[in-house]
Enzyme design. Structure first.
Site, PDB file in Angstrom:
ATOM      1  N   LYS A  19       0.693  -1.141  -0.114  1.00 46.27           N
ATOM      2  CA  LYS A  19       0.096  -0.120  -0.020  1.00 46.27           C
ATOM      3  C   LYS A  19       0.690   1.296  -0.009  1.00 46.27           C
ATOM      4  O   LYS A  19       0.497   2.194  -0.318  1.00 46.27           O
ATOM      5  CB  LYS A  19      -0.932  -0.011   1.240  1.00 46.27           C
ATOM      6  CG  LYS A  19      -1.775  -1.221   1.503  1.00 46.27           C
ATOM      7  CD  LYS A  19      -2.443  -0.951   2.676  1.00 46.27           C
ATOM      8  CE  LYS A  19      -3.288  -2.269   3.308  1.00 46.27           C
ATOM      9  NZ  LYS A  19      -4.065  -2.288   4.429  1.00 46.27           N
ATOM     10  N   GLY A  20       2.147   1.251   0.344  1.00 41.88           N
ATOM     11  CA  GLY A  20       2.956   2.376   0.600  1.00 41.88           C
ATOM     12  C   GLY A  20       3.322   3.081  -0.367  1.00 41.88           C
ATOM     13  O   GLY A  20       3.481   4.230  -0.572  1.00 41.88           O
ATOM     14  N   GLU A  23       7.978   2.068  -5.723  1.00 38.18           N
ATOM     15  CA  GLU A  23       8.165   1.764  -4.030  1.00 38.18           C
ATOM     16  C   GLU A  23       8.097   2.852  -3.062  1.00 38.18           C
ATOM     17  O   GLU A  23       8.916   3.945  -3.646  1.00 38.18           O
ATOM     18  CB  GLU A  23       9.454   1.006  -3.888  1.00 38.18           C
ATOM     19  CG  GLU A  23       9.243  -0.681  -4.141  1.00 38.18           C
ATOM     20  CD  GLU A  23       9.219  -1.323  -2.949  1.00 38.18           C
ATOM     21  OE1 GLU A  23       8.333  -0.966  -1.830  1.00 38.18           O
ATOM     22  OE2 GLU A  23       9.911  -2.208  -2.920  1.00 38.18           O
ATOM     23  N   ASP A  24       7.772   2.935  -2.210  1.00 40.54           N
ATOM     24  CA  ASP A  24       7.794   3.910  -0.988  1.00 40.54           C
ATOM     25  C   ASP A  24       9.131   3.899  -0.643  1.00 40.54           C
ATOM     26  O   ASP A  24       9.803   4.927  -0.532  1.00 40.54           O
ATOM     27  CB  ASP A  24       6.618   3.810   0.056  1.00 40.54           C
ATOM     28  CG  ASP A  24       6.877   2.321   0.603  1.00 40.54           C
ATOM     29  OD1 ASP A  24       7.277   1.483   0.175  1.00 40.54           O
ATOM     30  OD2 ASP A  24       6.131   2.064   1.960  1.00 40.54           O
ATOM     31  N   PHE A  40      12.740   5.537  11.044  1.00 44.76           N
ATOM     32  CA  PHE A  40      11.534   5.005  10.676  1.00 44.76           C
ATOM     33  C   PHE A  40      10.788   6.213  10.445  1.00 44.76           C
ATOM     34  O   PHE A  40      10.465   7.053  11.347  1.00 44.76           O
ATOM     35  CB  PHE A  40      10.904   4.071  11.825  1.00 44.76           C
ATOM     36  CG  PHE A  40       9.670   3.480  11.180  1.00 44.76           C
ATOM     37  CD1 PHE A  40      10.232   1.986  10.654  1.00 44.76           C
ATOM     38  CD2 PHE A  40       8.350   3.747  11.293  1.00 44.76           C
ATOM     39  CE1 PHE A  40       9.155   1.414  10.237  1.00 44.76           C
ATOM     40  CE2 PHE A  40       7.619   3.012  10.554  1.00 44.76           C
ATOM     41  CZ  PHE A  40       7.653   1.612   9.998  1.00 44.76           C
ATOM     42  N   VAL A  41      10.183   6.077   9.200  1.00 40.65           N
ATOM     43  CA  VAL A  41       9.360   7.344   8.783  1.00 40.65           C
ATOM     44  C   VAL A  41       8.036   7.017   8.368  1.00 40.65           C
ATOM     45  O   VAL A  41       7.777   5.767   8.060  1.00 40.65           O
ATOM     46  CB  VAL A  41       9.955   8.073   7.499  1.00 40.65           C
ATOM     47  CG1 VAL A  41      11.281   8.486   7.888  1.00 40.65           C
ATOM     48  CG2 VAL A  41      10.252   6.968   6.343  1.00 40.65           C
ATOM     49  N   ASP A  45       3.301   3.855   6.678  1.00 41.23           N
ATOM     50  CA  ASP A  45       2.670   3.861   7.814  1.00 41.23           C
ATOM     51  C   ASP A  45       3.279   3.174   8.940  1.00 41.23           C
ATOM     52  O   ASP A  45       4.476   2.454   8.900  1.00 41.23           O
ATOM     53  CB  ASP A  45       1.354   2.482   7.604  1.00 41.23           C
ATOM     54  CG  ASP A  45       1.706   1.188   7.560  1.00 41.23           C
ATOM     55  OD1 ASP A  45       2.992   1.013   6.713  1.00 41.23           O
ATOM     56  OD2 ASP A  45       1.449   0.341   8.203  1.00 41.23           O
ATOM     57  N   ASP A  53      14.002  -0.996   2.475  1.00 42.39           N
ATOM     58  CA  ASP A  53      14.906  -0.985   3.498  1.00 42.39           C
ATOM     59  C   ASP A  53      15.908  -2.077   3.643  1.00 42.39           C
ATOM     60  O   ASP A  53      16.924  -1.899   3.302  1.00 42.39           O
ATOM     61  CB  ASP A  53      13.634  -1.109   4.612  1.00 42.39           C
ATOM     62  CG  ASP A  53      14.116  -1.102   6.084  1.00 42.39           C
ATOM     63  OD1 ASP A  53      15.038  -0.333   6.435  1.00 42.39           O
ATOM     64  OD2 ASP A  53      13.717  -1.691   6.837  1.00 42.39           O
ATOM     65  N   LYS A 111      16.921   3.410   2.470  1.00 43.42           N
ATOM     66  CA  LYS A 111      17.663   3.505   3.719  1.00 43.42           C
ATOM     67  C   LYS A 111      18.958   2.260   3.548  1.00 43.42           C
ATOM     68  O   LYS A 111      18.970   1.294   3.660  1.00 43.42           O
ATOM     69  CB  LYS A 111      16.959   2.899   4.876  1.00 43.42           C
ATOM     70  CG  LYS A 111      15.971   3.866   5.010  1.00 43.42           C
ATOM     71  CD  LYS A 111      15.394   3.498   6.704  1.00 43.42           C
ATOM     72  CE  LYS A 111      14.016   2.706   6.496  1.00 43.42           C
ATOM     73  NZ  LYS A 111      13.521   2.711   7.820  1.00 43.42           N
ATOM     74  N   ARG A 157      -0.661   6.938   7.199  1.00 46.22           N
ATOM     75  CA  ARG A 157      -0.716   6.938   5.529  1.00 46.22           C
ATOM     76  C   ARG A 157      -1.083   8.126   4.965  1.00 46.22           C
ATOM     77  O   ARG A 157      -0.552   8.592   3.617  1.00 46.22           O
ATOM     78  CB  ARG A 157      -1.142   5.886   4.807  1.00 46.22           C
ATOM     79  CG  ARG A 157      -0.694   4.291   5.363  1.00 46.22           C
ATOM     80  CD  ARG A 157      -1.330   3.302   4.255  1.00 46.22           C
ATOM     81  NE  ARG A 157      -1.275   1.994   4.688  1.00 46.22           N
ATOM     82  CZ  ARG A 157      -0.103   1.299   4.566  1.00 46.22           C
ATOM     83  NH1 ARG A 157       1.024   1.608   4.020  1.00 46.22           N
ATOM     84  NH2 ARG A 157      -0.037  -0.115   5.236  1.00 46.22           N
TER      85      ARG A 157
HETATM   86  P1  IMP Z   1      12.198  -4.380   3.024  1.00 50.03           P
HETATM   87  O1  IMP Z   1      11.618  -5.793   2.705  1.00 50.03           O
HETATM   88  O2  IMP Z   1      12.711  -4.249   4.444  1.00 50.03           O
HETATM   89  O3  IMP Z   1      12.986  -3.485   2.276  1.00 50.03           O
HETATM   90  O4  IMP Z   1      10.972  -3.344   3.577  1.00 50.03           O
HETATM   91  C1  IMP Z   1      10.317  -2.783   2.954  1.00 50.03           C
HETATM   92  C2  IMP Z   1       9.014  -2.146   3.019  1.00 50.03           C
HETATM   93  O5  IMP Z   1       9.049  -2.057   4.667  1.00 50.03           O
HETATM   94  C3  IMP Z   1       8.463  -0.918   2.942  1.00 50.03           C
HETATM   95  O6  IMP Z   1       8.035  -1.234   1.485  1.00 50.03           O
HETATM   96  C4  IMP Z   1       7.775  -0.499   3.882  1.00 50.03           C
HETATM   97  O7  IMP Z   1       6.278  -1.060   3.561  1.00 50.03           O
HETATM   98  C5  IMP Z   1       8.288  -1.057   5.053  1.00 50.03           C
HETATM   99  N1  IMP Z   1       9.076  -0.001   5.769  1.00 50.03           N
HETATM  100  C6  IMP Z   1      10.501   0.012   5.832  1.00 50.03           C
HETATM  101  N2  IMP Z   1      11.141   1.085   6.316  1.00 50.03           N
HETATM  102  C7  IMP Z   1       9.860   1.720   6.546  1.00 50.03           C
HETATM  103  C8  IMP Z   1       9.734   3.242   7.011  1.00 50.03           C
HETATM  104  O8  IMP Z   1      10.694   3.642   8.015  1.00 50.03           O
HETATM  105  N3  IMP Z   1       8.720   3.517   7.340  1.00 50.03           N
HETATM  106  C9  IMP Z   1       7.319   2.731   7.009  1.00 50.03           C
HETATM  107  N4  IMP Z   1       7.420   1.554   6.337  1.00 50.03           N
HETATM  108  C10 IMP Z   1       8.660   1.088   6.271  1.00 50.03           C
HETATM  109 MG    MG Z   2       4.187  -1.313   5.590  1.00 56.70          MG
END
Ligand code: IMP
Ligand code: MG
Length: 174
Positions: free
Chosen positions: A41-42, A96-97, A149-150, A156, A100, A128, A162
């Site tokens: 959803k991000g 993508e939002d 964490f944003v 969210d 991470d 990040k 959101r």
């Molecule tokens: P990854 O698989 O660890 O790269 O995580 C990606 C997903 O985790 C993103 O698409 C977000 O939905 C969530 N996420 C990671 N960091 C943050 C943050 O700082 N704020 C909000 N959602 C986050």
């Molecule tokens: Mg999320």
């Protein structure tokens, strides 16, 4: 947890950056058949704003991935909404939002590549890099973040925040 007193990025700073990413994509993808794959959803706000700034024709699709991370990221990802368009032979841009650990994006990339697209790129509003657990890079990045964490602008914390037009850091409440 509480929101930082002032936004980390205001809506207008975000809009400026989104517009410049769209300009770059419009140049790089001119004359190609592009599918913008918005990651729910991000990526809702980012994807919606970005495609409105493109000056090239684009087909729009969605994907929704659920990561089973819990405390320790397993990297197991389920696709609650798989892409509905055929991606074969298309130039796919994943919107993508935030990148991470990179585990979700890697799983999405593998899912997309299985459809044999002509190319795939990752375009993420936030990145990040210090948190990365897999070797993965976005080709188009809006802003690099430290390990914060944003929330806001689609992102969210437990399904809250959101709707906020600005992006805030989520801080421990004292
Ligand atoms: P990854 O698989 O660890 O790269 O995580 C990606 C997903 O985790 C993103 O698409 C977000 O939905 C969530 N996420 C990671 N960091 C943050 C943050 O700082 N704020 C909000 N959602 C986050
Ligand atoms: Mg999320």
């Amino acid at each position: 947890m509480k929101l930082s007193n002032t936004p980390l990025y205001t809506a207008s700073q975000i809009q400026q950056r989104v517009a410049s990413l769209a300009t770059q994509l419009s140049q790089d993808y001119q004359g190609r058949e592009v599918v913008a794959l918005i990651v729910l959803k991000g990526g809702l706000h980012f994807g919606s704003d970005l495609i409105r700034n493109l000056t090239i024709p684009v087909a729009v699709d969605f994907i929704r991935a659920k990561s089973y991370d819990g405390a320790a990221s397993t990297g197991i990802v389920e696709f609650l909404i798989p892409p509905s368009l055929p991606l074969n032979g298309k130039h796919v841009v994943i919107l993508e939002d935030i990148l991470d650990t990179g585990l979700t994006a890697r799983a999405i990339l593998e899912r997309v590549q299985a459809d044999r697209p002509a190319s795939v790129a990752i375009c993420s509003l936030f990145d990040k890099p210090a948190r990365r657990k897999v070797d993965l890079e976005g080709q188009y990045i809006g802003f690099e973040l430290d390990d914060h964490f944003v929330v806001g602008y689609g992102m969210d914390y437990e399904e809250q925040y959101r709707e906020l037009p600005d992006v805030y850091v989520l801080e421990p409440s004292d």
